[in-house]
Every structure is written in structure tokens, then in C-alpha cells.
Design a protein around this motif. Structure first.
Motif, PDB file in Angstrom:
ATOM      1  N   UNK A 128      -8.236   6.707 -14.306  1.00 14.66           N
ATOM      2  CA  UNK A 128      -7.258   5.404 -13.947  1.00 14.66           C
ATOM      3  C   UNK A 128      -7.610   5.070 -13.355  1.00 14.66           C
ATOM      4  N   UNK A 129      -8.250   4.951 -12.410  1.00 19.57           N
ATOM      5  CA  UNK A 129      -9.221   3.726 -11.634  1.00 19.57           C
ATOM      6  C   UNK A 129      -9.827   2.335 -12.236  1.00 19.57           C
ATOM      7  N   UNK A 130     -10.773   3.595 -13.249  1.00 20.27           N
ATOM      8  CA  UNK A 130     -11.571   2.607 -13.691  1.00 20.27           C
ATOM      9  C   UNK A 130     -10.689   1.266 -14.446  1.00 20.27           C
ATOM     10  N   UNK A 131      -9.717   1.858 -15.232  1.00 21.83           N
ATOM     11  CA  UNK A 131      -9.157   1.319 -16.201  1.00 21.83           C
ATOM     12  C   UNK A 131      -8.357   0.091 -14.930  1.00 21.83           C
ATOM     13  N   UNK A 132      -7.730   0.324 -13.342  1.00 16.72           N
ATOM     14  CA  UNK A 132      -7.237  -0.118 -12.867  1.00 16.72           C
ATOM     15  C   UNK A 132      -7.931  -1.603 -12.443  1.00 16.72           C
ATOM     16  N   UNK A 133      -9.585  -0.968 -12.007  1.00 20.96           N
ATOM     17  CA  UNK A 133     -10.247  -1.751 -11.802  1.00 20.96           C
ATOM     18  C   UNK A 133     -10.648  -3.050 -12.576  1.00 20.96           C
ATOM     19  N   UNK A 134     -10.290  -2.628 -14.479  1.00 22.66           N
ATOM     20  CA  UNK A 134     -10.173  -3.532 -15.442  1.00 22.66           C
ATOM     21  C   UNK A 134      -9.397  -4.184 -16.037  1.00 22.66           C
ATOM     22  N   UNK A 135      -8.281  -4.284 -14.618  1.00 18.05           N
ATOM     23  CA  UNK A 135      -7.039  -5.223 -14.768  1.00 18.05           C
ATOM     24  C   UNK A 135      -5.588  -4.529 -14.773  1.00 18.05           C
ATOM     25  N   UNK A 136      -5.593  -2.651 -15.136  1.00 21.40           N
ATOM     26  CA  UNK A 136      -4.301  -2.665 -15.572  1.00 21.40           C
ATOM     27  C   UNK A 136      -3.679  -3.248 -13.929  1.00 21.40           C
ATOM     28  N   UNK A 137      -2.040  -2.953 -14.211  1.00 18.03           N
ATOM     29  CA  UNK A 137      -1.576  -3.588 -12.924  1.00 18.03           C
ATOM     30  C   UNK A 137      -0.712  -1.357 -12.395  1.00 18.03           C
ATOM     31  N   UNK A 138      -0.531  -1.539 -11.106  1.00 21.77           N
ATOM     32  CA  UNK A 138      -0.234  -0.587 -10.744  1.00 21.77           C
ATOM     33  C   UNK A 138       1.505  -1.107 -10.258  1.00 21.77           C
ATOM     34  N   UNK A 139       1.916   0.002  -9.832  1.00 18.36           N
ATOM     35  CA  UNK A 139       3.176   0.048  -9.690  1.00 18.36           C
ATOM     36  C   UNK A 139       3.888  -1.247  -9.002  1.00 18.36           C
ATOM     37  N   UNK A 140       3.355  -1.364  -7.785  1.00 17.57           N
ATOM     38  CA  UNK A 140       3.230  -2.786  -6.588  1.00 17.57           C
ATOM     39  C   UNK A 140       3.487  -3.646  -6.886  1.00 17.57           C
ATOM     40  N   UNK A 141       1.798  -3.578  -7.791  1.00 18.86           N
ATOM     41  CA  UNK A 141       1.563  -5.084  -8.588  1.00 18.86           C
ATOM     42  C   UNK A 141       2.723  -5.443  -9.366  1.00 18.86           C
ATOM     43  N   UNK A 142       3.294  -4.377 -10.428  1.00 22.45           N
ATOM     44  CA  UNK A 142       4.059  -4.969 -11.166  1.00 22.45           C
ATOM     45  C   UNK A 142       5.455  -5.566 -10.310  1.00 22.45           C
ATOM     46  N   UNK A 143       5.626  -5.183  -9.525  1.00 20.53           N
ATOM     47  CA  UNK A 143       6.927  -5.295  -8.754  1.00 20.53           C
ATOM     48  C   UNK A 143       6.354  -6.621  -7.525  1.00 20.53           C
ATOM     49  N   UNK A 144       5.516  -6.967  -7.723  1.00 17.10           N
ATOM     50  CA  UNK A 144       5.206  -8.521  -6.908  1.00 17.10           C
ATOM     51  C   UNK A 144       4.732  -7.984  -5.498  1.00 17.10           C
ATOM     52  N   UNK A 145       4.247  -6.928  -5.389  1.00 19.32           N
ATOM     53  CA  UNK A 145       4.148  -6.690  -4.281  1.00 19.32           C
ATOM     54  C   UNK A 145       2.635  -7.184  -3.497  1.00 19.32           C
ATOM     55  N   UNK A 146       2.598  -7.943  -1.889  1.00 17.96           N
ATOM     56  CA  UNK A 146       1.365  -8.293  -1.488  1.00 17.96           C
ATOM     57  C   UNK A 146       1.789  -7.681  -0.056  1.00 17.96           C
ATOM     58  N   UNK A 147       1.259  -6.912   0.460  1.00 20.18           N
ATOM     59  CA  UNK A 147       1.205  -7.264   2.136  1.00 20.18           C
ATOM     60  C   UNK A 147       0.000  -6.636   2.523  1.00 20.18           C
ATOM     61  N   UNK A 148      -0.272  -6.954   4.135  1.00 14.64           N
ATOM     62  CA  UNK A 148      -1.268  -6.618   4.656  1.00 14.64           C
ATOM     63  C   UNK A 148      -0.903  -6.300   6.169  1.00 14.64           C
ATOM     64  N   UNK A 149      -0.926  -6.245   7.289  1.00 17.10           N
ATOM     65  CA  UNK A 149      -1.045  -5.656   8.398  1.00 17.10           C
ATOM     66  C   UNK A 149      -2.022  -5.823   9.543  1.00 17.10           C
ATOM     67  N   UNK A 150      -1.827  -6.583  10.618  1.00 12.79           N
ATOM     68  CA  UNK A 150      -3.065  -6.538  11.123  1.00 12.79           C
ATOM     69  C   UNK A 150      -3.640  -5.738  12.596  1.00 12.79           C
ATOM     70  N   UNK A 151      -4.571  -4.984  12.865  1.00 15.51           N
ATOM     71  CA  UNK A 151      -3.970  -4.038  14.136  1.00 15.51           C
ATOM     72  C   UNK A 151      -3.566  -4.881  15.156  1.00 15.51           C
ATOM     73  N   UNK A 152      -2.790  -4.828  16.335  1.00 16.05           N
ATOM     74  CA  UNK A 152      -2.552  -5.066  17.391  1.00 16.05           C
ATOM     75  C   UNK A 152      -3.306  -4.131  18.656  1.00 16.05           C
ATOM     76  N   UNK A 153      -3.686  -4.547  19.502  1.00 20.17           N
ATOM     77  CA  UNK A 153      -3.457  -3.540  20.571  1.00 20.17           C
ATOM     78  C   UNK A 153      -3.834  -3.899  22.073  1.00 20.17           C
ATOM     79  N   UNK A 154      -3.862  -5.466  22.318  1.00 22.50           N
ATOM     80  CA  UNK A 154      -3.438  -5.562  23.082  1.00 22.50           C
ATOM     81  C   UNK A 154      -2.119  -6.769  24.137  1.00 22.50           C
ATOM     82  N   UNK A 155      -2.727  -7.311  25.006  1.00 25.36           N
ATOM     83  CA  UNK A 155      -1.215  -8.367  25.535  1.00 25.36           C
ATOM     84  C   UNK A 155      -0.955  -9.382  24.057  1.00 25.36           C
ATOM     85  N   UNK A 156      -0.296  -9.668  24.485  1.00 27.05           N
ATOM     86  CA  UNK A 156       0.601 -11.282  24.051  1.00 27.05           C
ATOM     87  C   UNK A 156       0.740 -12.225  25.506  1.00 27.05           C
ATOM     88  N   UNK A 157       0.115 -13.350  25.182  1.00 27.98           N
ATOM     89  CA  UNK A 157       0.561 -14.332  26.033  1.00 27.98           C
ATOM     90  C   UNK A 157       2.109 -15.376  26.049  1.00 27.98           C
TER      91      UNK A 157
END
Length: 493
Positions: free
Chosen positions: A464-493
Motif C-alpha cells: 500500500x505504501x509503495x502504491x501511495x509513493x507511486x501516486x495513489x491518494x490517501x483519504x486526507x489527500x482526496x479531501x484536499x487537506x494539507x496541514x502543518x504545525x511548528x513546535x512552539x516552546x518559548x516566549x512570544x513578544x
């Protein structure tokens, strides 16, 4: 389907694989056990009397101490079980040899970039340097959908609130993560969108980015032009023309990098989905590929299993630091190190952090640890790597992608719709979830307690992973989702 499972011969609890009624008589490893109360699916019941203060054993290891006397056949959970973990510990290196051997080659169809890296997607990415231009980035994402087609898989803007008003490690992490994002081979073209007055402005970022393909990566500072959207669309059109020149070609699976993460775990996660992913990891590593395990706080209580698989004493020392640095991070913020598992984990049958961690680390399989990575550090060594990142699903999955993962395998017993910057394969620990949320779940590992072996499921997951690597979309891709988050550890000015 089995009614229950005793995972290890030394265990003094078993796990219900279906709801078990009060008064049922079960034959467990030659012993008759009568349940004294209802046992929910995924939860534990005692196979023998356990006195207050004695170890409760699951996976062959202690998962905590009994708070009170527990009778044979009694439900074992948070009401009568507590963690036995301490704070900082001293560790001894006791190396364990790996039995994973080299196996035959496998292949997928990927995109070869000019720097030699391989991508499994050919997308256009819009990467803001600062949160002030997020709305512009999202507007450009919508307008640029017209470029999707041919070999271009998607256009995505990765908005975030950072890039300014940050100090110390937070600012460094943001700059390094942005550089990692720009270099990720799943993007055939990248527009770096700056404002002009932010701390992490484009000229500052250039020192972090280093060498790059000038046709693949373009920059726009919005304060410098009269109409930033018009200028950006012109650049995106040029990037689309360049990215569209890439086509898929046969690539050896030894070049695959796969991240491994779990979230919304239940009592079956450590019995089905995580062991299947661990067996998958061994398959990929046996073919010269790379896997990355993260969420350090969910290694606490099982860390020695990873430490003793370190290939060298130096890696052992790095893993000790990986664990203790994260514990010290909690302590610096006056937080309890063992404030885990979550309410959803507990409802699903996980009682203590040891219980959760011993299930979580099943994803690492049995391959030797070949590398230990700090947050934002790209993977350099093939084989199993450990990465410093928190347990938070989106932060950790982003960290895996930014260390080089082409795909993230995400196991879950409760379900979640989120995506990450790379294809994120959702693997259910139980068939009920797979049926109930078929729009979220890509692969059902719950069959392991029904009609399939771990080995068969791992082989199917590898394909399945080889198929995804070759272009098969996963469910989140079919839904058009692209998310990300950066790790915040300290003070915000």
C-alpha cells in the motif's frame, strides 16, 4: 474473532477484544478466569490476584502498580492502577542484536529532483515566512488551483502564526523548519512568500536555506511590489511550468523515508496497528529504506527497549539525552512529566503512560536504531531513526515530514481527519473504526484479531505504501487537506 489476548507469557492481565460480560468464564493459557465485572473492548482484566503495590504486567513489562488489591477476573484500569515511573533515570547500555536481514529490492514510481533527492508527490507549495501574509497565501492557493493537472498533484499554502515576535530556540526552529519545507522533494515548485519587515525575512532565511534550484524555489517580498497577488500568480505560473516538466520514474524502495506516529490510541493500538507498522518498518529497513519514530513523551516507560537496540554506545548516549532533555523540558515549564494518557486513550483502555508507551513503541519493530535526530534535523542515515518531537499529532507529523519523511503512517483507535505536509496514511486499530470512518481510514489493521496475521498485514501495508509513493491518494489527500504545525516552546513578544 478472538475474545481476548494475553500478549506475553509473563503478563498478569489480558486484553478484551470484544465487550466481555460479568460472569463469563474464559480459558486463558490453560487457566480458567471468571470475569467479576463487565470488561469493555480494549480494556484489561486480571489473570491472577494482584496485591496493592505489586506490578501489573502487560507486553511482558510493568505498566504500573496496583493501587489496591485486585482480584482475579477484575477489571484493571485507572481506578486501581497507577504509574510506577519516576523522573530522570540512570540507564545502562545492554545491547540487543537485531534479527532483521537484508531482503530483495522493491520499487516505486517517484520524482527525481535535480539535487538527487526523490519525491513521492509533485506539488506546488506556498510557504509564508510570517503569519502576516497568511491570508495572501490562502488566496493564492485558491487562485492557483488552475495549475493542478498533468504531473502536478496539488497546490497548497502552509500558513502559520510565526516568523516574527519570537525569541531564542523558537525563532531558530521556525527558520530551520521553513528551510526544511523549502527543500522537501515532494514539492516540484516552492514560492517563499515574505512580508519584508519580519524577523525571519527572506534575506535572513537565505543563510538557512543554503544552495537551492533557482527554477524550483522562488521568492516574493510583498512590501516590495505594488500588487503582490498579481506578481505571485506570475511566479506560480512559471513554477508550474517547471514542476510540470517532472515525470515519475522507477525508484528503489531504499530511497523511501517513512515517518511513524500514533494518536487517538485505544487498547488495541499496541496489539494490532502499531505491531503491524513495526513489522512494516522492519520490511522497509531490510530493503535499505528508512523509518523515523517520534513523539518522545510516549517513549517514557519503554525507552530502554529502544536504547538497547542502539547500534553503538554513542547512539545509546544520544537516546538517553533525547529522553532526559524532553523530561527537563517538562520540568522547566513546571509540568508533570507523566500527564498522559489522554481522556480518549483512557476510554479506549489505556491506563498509564507505561501502558501507552509500550504500545506506542511497537511501531519501531525490531530493527537496530541507526540515528537520533534533534527537532528540524534532516535524516542522514538509512534504517530506523529516533526524532525529538512532542506527542501532539500535528506537530509531530510535521516534524517527521521536515526531517525528510515522504509519507507518514498514523495509527489510531479513535480516528482523526488531519493531514500533514506529506501523504498521511491513517491505520485503524479496530475494524469498527475502519467501517465507521471509512472517509478517514486508509488501512485496517484491526483484522489482526479477526482473520489476518501480522505478517500478512505488514506485507499488504508495505505494498500500500509503495502504491501511495507511486501516486495513489490517501483519504486526507482526496479531501484536499494539507496541514502543518511548528513546535512552539518559548516566549512570544
Amino acid at each position: 474473532m478472538q475474545d481476548f489476548v494475553k500478549i506475553h507469557e509473563d503478563d498478569n492481565v489480558a486484553v478484551a477484544l470484544r465487550p466481555i460480560e460479568k460472569g463469563e468464564t474464559l480459558q486463558v493459557a490453560g487457566e480458567e478466569v471468571v470475569t467479576l465485572e463487565e470488561i469493555p473492548q480494549g480494556h484489561k482484566f486480571a489473570l491472577k490476584a494482584i496485591k496493592a503495590g505489586e506490578d501489573v504486567v502487560k507486553y511482558g513489562f510493568r505498566i504500573g502498580h496496583a493501587k489496591e488489591d485486585i482480584q482475579k477476573g477484575q477489571w484493571v484500569h485507572v481506578h486501581n492502577l497507577k504509574t510506577a515511573l519516576g523522573d530522570l533515570l540512570t540507564y545502562t547500555y545492554e545491547p540487543v542484536a537485531s534479527k532483521v536481514k537484508e531482503t530483495e529490492h522493491a520499487y516505486f514510481d517517484g520524482f527525481r529532483r535535480k539535487d538527487g533527492k526523490v519525491g513521492v508527490r509533485n506539488e506546488l507549495w506556498i510557504v509564508p515566512t510570517v503569519g502576516c501574509v497568511n491570508s495572501i497565501a490562502k488566496s493564492l492557493e485558491a487562485k492557483a488551483q488552475k495549475f493542478v493537472g498533468g504531473t502536478i498533484d496539488a497546490v497548497a499554502a502552509f500558513t502559520h502564526p510565526y516568523g516574527c515576535s519570537q525569541m531564542g530556540d523558537d525563532q531558530e526552529n521556525t527558520r530551520k523548519i521553513l528551510a526544511d519545507m523549502i527543500h522537501h522533494p515532494n514539492a516540484g515548485g516552492v514560492l517563499v512568500l515574505g512580508l519584508g519587515c519580519e524577523n525571519s525575512n527572506i534575506p535572513v532565511l537565505m543563510d538557512y536555506i543554503g544552495e537551492y534550484d533557482e527554477k524550483r524555489v522562488r521568492f516574493l517580498q510583498c512590501q516590495d511590489v505594488e500588487d503582490e497577488q498579481e506578481e505571485a500568480m506570475k511566479i506560480l505560473g512559471e513554477l508550474a511550468e517547471y514542476a510540470g516538466s517532472f515525470t515519475r520514474e522507477k525508484v528503489d524502495a531504499s530511497e523511501l523515508i517513512i515517518g511513524m506516529k500514533c494518536g487517538g490510541s485505544d487498547g488495541l493500538s499496541g496489539i494490532t496497528a502499531n505491531p503491524v507498522v513495526g513489522a512494516f518498518s522492519d520490511i522497509l529497513c531490510s530493503k535499505g529504506g528508512t523509518t523515523i519514530l517520534t513523539e518522545v513523551p510516549e517513549m517514557f516507560g519503554a525507552e530502554t527497549l529502544l536504547m538497547n537496540r542502539c547500534e553503538t554506545p554513542e547512539l545509546f548516549d544520544q537516546t538517553v539525552n533525547l529522553i532526559n532533555d524532553f523530561k527537563n523540558y517538562f520540568k522547566r515549564h513546571d509540568q508533570t512529566i507523566y500527564e498522559n494518557p489522554s481522556p480518549g486513550n483512557k476510554k479506549g483502555g489505556i491506563s498509564t503512560l507505561e501502558d501507552k508507551s509500550l504500545g506506542c513503541t511497537q511501531k519501531s519493530g525490531s530493527s537496530p536504531v541507526k540515528g537520533v535526530l534533534s527537532y528540524t534535523e534532516p535524516v542522514k542515515v538509512k534504517g530506523l531513526n529516533l526524532l525529538s518531537a512532542p506527542g501532539n499529532d500535528l506537530v509531530a507529523s510535521t516534524a517527521l515530514a521536515m526531517s525528510g519523511a515522504h509519507i507518514v503512517l498514523f495509527t489510531t483507535g479513535r480516528g482523526t481527519p488531519f493531514a500533514s505536509p506529506v501523504p498521511t496514511v491513517k491505520i485503524s486499530s479496530n475494524s469498527k473504526l475502519a467501517g465507521h470512518k471509512s472517509n478517514w481510514i486508509d488501512f485496517n489493521a484491526g483484522r489482526m484479531v479477526e482473520d489476518a496475521t501480522k505478517e500478512d498485514l505488514a506485507a499488504a501495508l508495505f505494498q500500500f505504501v509503495l502504491d501511495v509513493a507511486s501516486g495513489k491518494q490517501v483519504k486526507a489527500e482526496e479531501a484536499g487537506f494539507h496541514d502543518w504545525a511548528i513546535f512552539k516552546q518559548g516566549v512570544t513578544l
